[in-house]
Scaffold this motif. Structure first.
Motif, short mmCIF file in Angstrom:
data_model
loop_
_atom_site.label_atom_id
_atom_site.label_comp_id
_atom_site.label_asym_id
_atom_site.label_seq_id
_atom_site.Cartn_x
_atom_site.Cartn_y
_atom_site.Cartn_z
N GLY A 383 0.81 -1.21 0.00
CA GLY A 383 0.00 0.00 0.00
C GLY A 383 0.85 1.26 0.00
N VAL A 384 1.87 1.28 0.84
CA VAL A 384 2.77 2.44 0.90
C VAL A 384 3.55 2.57 -0.40
N CYS A 385 4.09 1.45 -0.88
CA CYS A 385 4.86 1.48 -2.13
C CYS A 385 4.03 2.01 -3.29
N ALA A 386 2.80 1.57 -3.36
CA ALA A 386 1.94 1.99 -4.46
C ALA A 386 1.70 3.50 -4.39
N LEU A 387 1.48 4.02 -3.20
CA LEU A 387 1.26 5.46 -3.05
C LEU A 387 2.50 6.25 -3.47
N ARG A 388 3.65 5.77 -3.01
CA ARG A 388 4.90 6.47 -3.33
C ARG A 388 5.15 6.43 -4.84
#
Lengths: 417, 417
Positions: A383-388
């Motif tokens: 989830g964090v990777c996708a946002l970044r």
């Protein structure tokens, strides 16, 4: 803008003679009473009176009149005016509380006023000397959080209330493992008996510190220390002692004098939550525009301010959100820019990165997602990777659905539509 | 009312399904996010969630919807509901700032909300232990001012700004010679360079003290010490040292944490000015009702609160003014009444005494007149006498224009029509 006199800009709506109404407002907010008083010489009036600087008609937004407005709005058409008033500095002094009594005092209650929004405020330099302004701002926040460029990817601990200290710390652990930059308490979570501040912060900071020792990256945890002033100071000191790097407070709960006193004490970036903004800013008929309201807190010296987010779950249109963020990023003056970092939140996912970047042309912001991270089917890290990745793509001019998109981002696109 | 759970009553306006909308609001103000989170068990929800206690339809006031309200109000009729929500005490704690983030936080911004007024708040006993409440109230104010019965006849130093310290003291001298009970600074007069607080208070208190030594009556002077917290404390200490008996502050300028911190420091009655109330309470579509808002300050512990006046120069109808005054005089509970003295002002003359008495059935109030005293053709003493006589007549059931009316009152009746 730094000015010699105090200036405030309003959107005034009235059915009366605009010049007379503006004079009534200026009178009420300086020397006004309903009869001319003995001892009130022309020289005294000239020295102390508020002045109508600008009064120009603008398109009316068609909103209804406030109750009690005269002349009766049924009998005459409502008209809108951009009105600028100014006050001599010497009658007010460099005090934000007294400024507010002057530019946002009784005037909203005048019967001549069928609508009044305070749009902007310009202050003399003396205010900048009296209040320190943001202690950290964008550069300080980046330095402390170790995020050199792009938005800080953040999250809010949810559910808002119900988790105990250890459960909160476990969630924080999971988020840090997932690569988050910033974590904040919910504004409903402060120091209730079910999750006392001290226990929560001790548990959370143990996790933050453990990760920092391992990775060298100290995730910024904005602990909600909102409360009475002595409590806030004690909580701040505990937070500093535990290695905390951010203090969150609810502006409308604490108030101007409380936040100013806290700012003088604080050695941490202040993460300012705007809950309650709805009763100040949502009505088209009266209240505050975000640019004017946020300037008070910028002068006092908070470091981050909430602005809602694009396609949010609340009522606010995107134009208004972007205008708020732009206001925060626009220097008050060259000498005292007092720029603060906008915080985007409320239903934010990978879907808002491109739009936010396109409209703001800045990544000096905190981008908070709750469900937008935790609901990623491959877990928090994905989830964090996708946002970044979504933000990196936006900044690089690459579309979200580019063929180079990672599996995590592809999965996020399937999940958040 | 003292309750086990925290309770808040609202006037909700919506075009949506009322039960669903109430649930959305309760969710937003407790565990809410837009997806159900892992770890959010039913037990946790039950323990921490806000509850909809009451939801009953009431007559709609016909006001327009707030912007951004959905479902679109053009397509469906707006309906009004009296909604009572409750929260478990343990998720909030006995903190007024955090209470406000809970009962008056994000909910005003929900798109399901087409209008929302916070009508009243009920608090658990723990709040009464955490905050001292009014230190003086009605009895203490009467004791300090030497006014055993009837209203305190008061005045506001006008013009609001422009007079220097010595000119202010001269006006105070004239008012005390005229027999006034109470004098307050204007809210626009605090500590500007043109009339610094310390110089003004020294000059005024010299006059108050000289009269007190002569007559034994110490006129209550509410010095506006609004400012940053350290300033307010210093000004309070100076005021105490000089024999002052009342501290005035602008509530919306100082804010909740600032007023609470000042209350803990203060040894004087706190005279609370409500300037800015218009942006909180005038809109029929959103914001605060005076009963709810004033309760926060009563719990914290102010002693006098402004309520406007009958036939005032502002927009507010008489019913609203009387409802506000009644709210202040109604005990919160038998154990913690926290009654504060209403302050009537704004265009008040001998013409409002009978009406105020008839509708309020109490004279435990401060009745402030500016022009209503100073514009009396026979001078200040006659102005004060006429006001006092009008109130005595009202309380005795004698009409204003009784044959027994004094020349001063007759002259006042000719002047103020």
């Amino acid at each position: 803008m730094v000015t010699e006199r105090i200036r405030a800009e309003y959107l005034l709506r009235t059915t009366g003679d605009p010049a007379r109404v503006a004079a009534v407002i200026a009178g009420e907010q300086s020397s006004g009473t309903f009869v001319r008083l003995p001892g009130e010489s022309d020289a005294l009036r000239e020295r102390s009176a508020a002045r109508v600087e600008t009064l120009e008609e603008v398109a009316d937004n068609g909103a209804p009149a406030l109750p009690g407005a005269h002349p009766d709005s049924a009998a005459a058409a409502l008209r809108s005016f951009r009105m600028v008033l100014s006050w001599p500095f010497d009658t007010v002094g460099a005090s934000i509380p007294n400024l507010v009594a002057t530019v946002a005092g009784n005037l909203f209650e005048l019967r001549e006023v069928a609508g009044l929004k305070l749009l902007d405020i310009s202050l003399p330099e003396a205010f900048m000397d009296a209040y320190a302004g943001p202690g950290f701002g964008i550069a300080g926040t980046r330095a402390l959080s170790g995020v050199a460029e792009g938005p800080l990817i953040g999250t809010i601990i949810k559910p808002s209330v119900g988790l105990g200290p250890e459960e909160t710390a476990e969630l924080v652990d999971k988020m840090i493992e997932g690569g988050i930059d910033f974590i904040k308490d919910d504004e409903l979570q402060a120091d209730g008996p079910a999750c006392p501040f001290e226990e929560r912060v001790r548990a959370v900071m143990a996790v933050v510190n453990r990760h920092a020792e391992r990775s060298g990256k100290r995730v910024m945890y904005a602990a909600n220390l909102t409360g009475d002033l002595d409590q806030m100071r004690r909580r701040h000191d505990l937070l500093v002692e535990l290695g905390g790097t951010c203090a969150m407070l609810s502006l409308n709960s604490v108030g101007l004098a409380g936040v100013a006193a806290f700012r003088r004490h604080s050695r941490l970036p202040i993460h300012a939550h705007r809950n309650g903004w709805g009763y100040l800013g949502r009505s088209p008929a009266n209240g505050w525009d975000y640019a004017a309201w946020s300037k008070l807190w910028r002068v006092i010296g908070v470091d981050h301010m909430h602005v809602n987010g694009l396609a949010n779950k609340f009522w606010e249109p995107d134009d208004s959100v972007i205008a708020s963020a732009r206001a925060l990023l626009t220097p008050i003056s060259a000498e005292a820019p007092r720029v603060v970092m906008p915080v985007f939140s409320s239903g934010q996912t990978i879907r808002q990165a491109h739009g936010t970047w396109a409209r703001l042309n800045s990544a000096d912001l905190i981008f908070c997602a709750g469900g937008g991270i935790i609901a990623h089917p491959s877990g928090v890290a994905a989830g964090v990777c996708a946002l970044r990745e979504a933000w990196d793509a936006a900044r690089a001019g690459i579309p979200l659905d580019s063929p180079t998109a990672s599996p995590a981002l592809r999965k996020a696109m399937e999940t958040f539509r």
